[in-house]
Scaffold this motif. Structure first.
Motif, short mmCIF file in Angstrom:
data_model
loop_
_atom_site.label_atom_id
_atom_site.label_comp_id
_atom_site.label_asym_id
_atom_site.label_seq_id
_atom_site.Cartn_x
_atom_site.Cartn_y
_atom_site.Cartn_z
N LEU A 128 -19.99 51.91 -60.20
CA LEU A 128 -19.05 50.86 -59.82
C LEU A 128 -19.68 49.73 -59.04
CD1 LEU A 128 -16.09 53.15 -58.63
CD2 LEU A 128 -16.38 52.09 -60.88
N VAL A 129 -20.83 49.98 -58.42
CA VAL A 129 -21.49 49.00 -57.58
C VAL A 129 -22.73 48.47 -58.29
CG1 VAL A 129 -22.65 48.64 -55.36
CG2 VAL A 129 -20.65 50.12 -55.49
N PRO A 130 -22.96 47.17 -58.30
CA PRO A 130 -24.13 46.61 -58.99
C PRO A 130 -25.43 47.24 -58.50
CG PRO A 130 -22.66 44.86 -58.26
CD PRO A 130 -22.16 46.12 -57.64
N ARG A 131 -26.31 47.61 -59.43
CA ARG A 131 -27.60 48.18 -59.07
C ARG A 131 -28.43 47.14 -58.32
NH1 ARG A 131 -29.28 52.88 -61.53
NH2 ARG A 131 -27.90 53.72 -63.14
N GLY A 132 -28.99 47.54 -57.20
CA GLY A 132 -29.80 46.62 -56.43
C GLY A 132 -28.99 45.53 -55.77
N GLY A 133 -27.67 45.69 -55.74
CA GLY A 133 -26.83 44.64 -55.16
C GLY A 133 -26.87 44.58 -53.66
N PHE A 134 -27.32 45.66 -53.00
CA PHE A 134 -27.38 45.72 -51.55
C PHE A 134 -28.64 46.47 -51.14
CE2 PHE A 134 -22.95 45.88 -52.94
CZ PHE A 134 -22.43 44.75 -52.31
N GLY A 135 -29.13 46.20 -49.93
CA GLY A 135 -30.34 46.84 -49.45
C GLY A 135 -30.14 48.32 -49.16
N ALA A 136 -31.28 49.02 -48.99
CA ALA A 136 -31.25 50.48 -48.80
C ALA A 136 -30.51 50.90 -47.54
CB ALA A 136 -32.67 51.01 -48.78
N SER A 137 -30.59 50.09 -46.48
CA SER A 137 -29.92 50.49 -45.24
C SER A 137 -28.41 50.35 -45.34
CB SER A 137 -30.44 49.65 -44.06
OG SER A 137 -30.18 48.28 -44.27
N TRP A 138 -27.92 49.69 -46.37
CA TRP A 138 -26.48 49.46 -46.53
C TRP A 138 -25.84 50.47 -47.47
CZ3 TRP A 138 -24.81 46.14 -43.06
CH2 TRP A 138 -25.68 45.17 -42.57
N THR A 139 -26.58 51.00 -48.42
CA THR A 139 -26.04 51.96 -49.39
C THR A 139 -26.89 53.22 -49.37
OG1 THR A 139 -27.34 50.86 -51.13
CG2 THR A 139 -25.02 50.20 -50.90
N THR A 140 -27.04 53.82 -48.19
CA THR A 140 -27.88 54.99 -48.01
C THR A 140 -27.41 56.12 -48.91
OG1 THR A 140 -28.22 54.35 -45.71
CG2 THR A 140 -28.82 56.60 -46.32
N ALA A 141 -28.33 56.67 -49.71
CA ALA A 141 -27.96 57.77 -50.61
C ALA A 141 -27.78 59.06 -49.83
CB ALA A 141 -29.05 57.94 -51.67
N LEU A 142 -26.84 59.87 -50.26
CA LEU A 142 -26.58 61.18 -49.67
C LEU A 142 -26.45 62.19 -50.80
CD1 LEU A 142 -25.93 62.73 -46.98
CD2 LEU A 142 -23.52 62.38 -47.53
N ASP A 143 -27.31 63.20 -50.79
CA ASP A 143 -27.30 64.22 -51.84
C ASP A 143 -27.41 63.59 -53.23
OD1 ASP A 143 -26.94 66.07 -49.77
OD2 ASP A 143 -24.76 65.99 -49.95
N GLY A 144 -28.18 62.53 -53.33
CA GLY A 144 -28.43 61.91 -54.62
C GLY A 144 -27.37 60.94 -55.10
N HIS A 145 -26.38 60.66 -54.27
CA HIS A 145 -25.29 59.75 -54.67
C HIS A 145 -25.10 58.64 -53.64
CE1 HIS A 145 -23.93 62.22 -58.02
NE2 HIS A 145 -23.96 63.28 -57.23
#
Length: 437
Positions: A128-145
């Motif tokens: 649902l969210v554009p790939r690479g649309g936000f930096g890593a600190s904003w969309t931190t992955a949890l358990d691969g999601h």
């Protein structure tokens, strides 16, 4: 089927243009009819609806409704049942306990969202969210999601001051506890301005690596780095010193901390606060400017590291209407529109398309810092911590400001909480660490 007409065709009636009054009456009737139909459909529960909980109230809520929600409802014919609350964490907790959580929520704490994700309450957002649309600190992955993304962002490693204040005056004011505008009050979340101070001091004195280990729960509160940040803050604000000064800081709501800036004589000069505070009346009147906090924090050795915060969107019910709203909120057009009205900024590079000369210079500068890929952006550590640790941290800053001699006991208690079983800690809060590319 009706029998075909076999008689002579009737004479055509002469064409007449409807009178303006007739058109106006008909148009008014149609509008009333349409409104009645919409109300009727909603009353019968037949209009698709999505529920949304966020912390925007008052003017912010009106802006959010006008800029984001109403265009969504018109474009998608989906009604948004919005609830705004400054105690959204408590509201969400009660709704989850009652089995009636909203479809979509906007929270400031990824630590709180991580706990809900581990409980199976949140739905993944990768599609649902554009790939690479936000930096890593904003969309931190949890358990691969990916379970959240930012709708709004703010920069925190900054100090505000009135226009016309020279560098020597700034340095002198930073050494005077009475020159800091401080307000620790914030209702049920009082104390969070103090956590911002300590987080930023740790980041500037000890660097992103120590900051991230602390935010992940692996660097003890009683470590030299963390304890040093507390004692530095205490010296800067005169903790345990002038009782009137301490009392003012503890009793003042954070929104009113900058009011003395506009008094004659000036009651304070500097405020360590996020970028959102620039829209406060006092800083508007004082034509507020900002300085990177690293230039005013004693013992700061880090350069190019910034604490950031944000309002994060998450999905609890993956209905078609809710998924449509998520895609809409993550789009560059909506991010751009909302942040043009709100006090924060978008960290979606695709949303930053304003002309080079648009907006105030301070606003353009802050936006550029948030998107600077050479800088290190570390999410607000307390917001990233498990809620029990976050809340105890905020309470401890209030106790320490009044009674700095209690620091060892406060840090010991926070270390015990850090080691409690069953807590969910994020593995990353910084978009990168120096030397990692």
């Amino acid at each position: 089927m009706s029998a075909p007409h076999t008689g002579p065709a009737p004479a055509a009636a002469p064409h007449r243009r409807p009178r303006p009054r007739t058109v106006a009456v008909l148009a008014g009737c149609l509008i009333l009819l349409a409104a009645a139909l919409v109300a009727g459909v909603r009353a019968l529960g037949q209009e698709p609806t999505v529920t949304l909980l966020a912390n925007w109230t008052g003017t912010d809520e009106r802006d959010f409704r006008d800029t984001v929600l109403k265009p969504f409802e018109r474009a998608h014919h989906i009604h948004v049942d919005y609830q705004g609350s400054s105690a959204e964490s408590q509201v969400l907790g009660a709704d989850v306990e009652a089995g009636t959580p909203p479809d979509v929520v906007v929270l400031t704490g990824p630590g709180e969202l991580a706990a809900y994700a581990r409980q199976g309450r949140l739905k993944p957002l990768e599609d649902l969210v554009p790939r690479g649309g936000f930096g890593a600190s904003w969309t931190t992955a949890l358990d691969g999601h990916v379970y959240w993304f930012p709708l709004k962002a703010d920069l925190k490693s900054i100090v505000w001051y009135p226009a016309g204040t020279g560098g020597r005056a700034l340095a002198g004011a930073a050494r005077e506890p009475g020159q800091w505008c401080v307000g620790m009050g914030s209702g049920a979340t009082s104390g969070w301005p103090g956590t911002d101070w300590i987080e930023d001091i740790l980041l500037q004195q000890s660097g992103p690596d120590a900051y991230q280990r602390w935010a992940r729960g692996t660097l003890p509160w009683r470590s030299a780095q963390v304890k040093g940040a507390w004692t530095t803050w205490g010296r800067m604000l005169g903790a345990g010193g002038d009782p009137d000064l301490v009392r003012r800081a503890l009793k003042t709501p954070y929104q009113n901390a900058s009011v003395p800036v506009t008094r004659t004589p000036r009651g304070c000069t500097l405020e360590h606060q996020g970028s959102f505070i620039r829209t406060a009346d006092a800083w508007k009147r004082a034509d507020g400017r900002y300085e990177p906090s690293a230039r005013l924090i004693p013992g700061a050795r880090t350069t190019g590291a910034w604490e950031v915060s944000g309002d994060l969107v998450a999905l609890l019910h993956a209905t078609g209407e809710a998924r449509t709203l998520i895609r809409y909120l993550a789009s560059a057009d909506v991010q751009r529109a909302w942040n043009a009205r709100e006090s924060g900024f978008s960290v979606s590079p695709a949303a930053q398309s304003a002309p080079a000369g648009a907006g105030a210079a301070w606003h353009r500068s802050l936006a550029a810092t948030l998107l600077d890929d050479r800088a290190v952006h570390c999410f607000d550590a307390s917001d990233a911590m498990p809620p029990s640790v976050r809340d105890a941290f905020a309470e401890a800053t209030i106790e320490f400001l009044a009674h700095p001699g209690h620091l060892d006991a406060l840090l010991k208690n926070l270390d015990l909480l850090r080691l409690a079983p069953g807590l969910t800690w994020l593995q990353s809060v910084c978009d990168r660490l120096p030397g990692t590319g």
